[in-house]
Design a protein around this motif. Structure first.
Motif, mmCIF file in Angstrom:
data_model
loop_
_atom_site.group_PDB
_atom_site.id
_atom_site.type_symbol
_atom_site.label_atom_id
_atom_site.label_comp_id
_atom_site.label_asym_id
_atom_site.label_seq_id
_atom_site.Cartn_x
_atom_site.Cartn_y
_atom_site.Cartn_z
ATOM 1 N N ARG A 36 39.706 27.845 32.519
ATOM 2 C CA ARG A 36 39.524 29.187 31.975
ATOM 3 C C ARG A 36 40.180 30.215 32.894
ATOM 4 O O ARG A 36 40.071 30.129 34.119
ATOM 5 N N SER A 37 40.860 31.172 32.278
ATOM 6 C CA SER A 37 41.545 32.195 33.071
ATOM 7 C C SER A 37 40.846 33.548 33.016
ATOM 8 O O SER A 37 41.352 34.510 33.605
ATOM 9 N N TRP A 38 39.701 33.629 32.354
ATOM 10 C CA TRP A 38 39.048 34.928 32.256
ATOM 11 C C TRP A 38 38.558 35.461 33.610
ATOM 12 O O TRP A 38 38.447 36.679 33.785
ATOM 13 N N VAL A 76 40.235 35.853 36.098
ATOM 14 C CA VAL A 76 41.307 36.690 36.635
ATOM 15 C C VAL A 76 41.068 38.155 36.279
ATOM 16 O O VAL A 76 41.445 39.057 37.032
#
Length: 260
Positions: free
Chosen positions: A120-122, A124
């Motif tokens: 998951r990149s959330w 960031v």
């Protein structure tokens, strides 16, 4: 070629063997079962018996039937017949060498779709929010110390429209750094574009860090107007970012020229 035995009565296997031996001599190899059936017009069982009798002889070796074009014969060539007076030499069968049994290899189960999940990149976004506030305020503050400020970009068209030109610094420098960093790490662009994106991204990030350091040092020292050296570098940043962005965009599309 041999002449097939034609009779209205079933021909015994003993009578067919000499004719089959003659056929083998003409072909130079043991005929297949299908060839014997076709040549002598007999059934599969009787053809098998004739074939077994031929292969029982020491100098003949039968092979499985193969679909060879035109003949349907599959066999190996017979060795040359011995000369008269010479005793036939029979080579005893050689047992095949024992095949070493391979050790069972460990089977690694393939990862299922449920086990392989994208990262998951959330998070960031949580990292970017405080960084955005700090970087934005630092660049805008440094821009005001170096002569950037409120301007009227549309004089005579919209005199009431104003914009603070200091915001061009964080938008230009940091946006280009993020874009070049993505191009570098994507691995889907030509080699020249990757090299340029790598070094320009590192340069943009380095300039951004130096800009933040310069602003906080000047602010902590109570300086209201930056030295001319810092002003010169900061004034050139928008032009440098424009040039690097245009060059990178051009290098990305050089694939048509044959570069991989």
């Amino acid at each position: 070629m041999s002449t097939p035995l034609r009779t209205t009565y079933p021909v015994p296997v003993e009578d067919l063997i000499p004719a089959a031996r003659k056929l083998a001599d003409e072909l130079g190899s043991v005929p297949s079962r299908n060839r014997i059936m076709k040549e002598f017009r007999i059934g599969a069982d009787k053809a098998r018996s004739v074939l077994d009798a031929l292969t029982a002889e020491p100098h003949l070796h039968a092979v499985p039937d193969q679909a060879a074009p035109g003949h349907g014969v599959g066999a190996v060539e017979m060795p040359p017949a011995p000369e008269e007076g010479a005793s036939p030499q029979v080579t005893p069968p050689v047992d095949p060498a024992p095949t070493a049994q391979a050790a069972p290899s460990e089977v690694v189960p393939a990862a299922s779709a449920e086990e392989v999940k994208p990262v998951r990149s959330w998070p960031v976004l949580l990292l970017a929010l405080p960084a955005f506030v700090a970087v934005w305020s630092g660049w805008v503050g440094l821009g005001e110390l170096t002569g950037f400020g409120v301007v009227h970009p549309l004089p005579g068209i919209a005199d009431g429209f104003t914009i603070n030109s200091a915001i061009t610094l964080p938008i230009g420098v940091e946006t280009y750094a993020a874009f070049a960093l993505r191009v570098w790490l994507s691995g889907r662009v030509p080699a020249r574009a990757r090299r340029f994106a790598k070094w320009s991204a590192l340069s943009a990030l380095g300039l951004g860090a130096l800009g933040q350091v310069a602003y906080h040092l000047l602010e902590a020292a109570g300086v209201t107007r930056a030295p001319w050296q810092i002003t010169t570098v900061v004034a050139c940043l928008p032009v440098a970012v424009l040039g690097m962005g245009a060059a990178l965009a051009h290098l990305i599309h050089t694939r048509e020229n044959g570069e991989k």
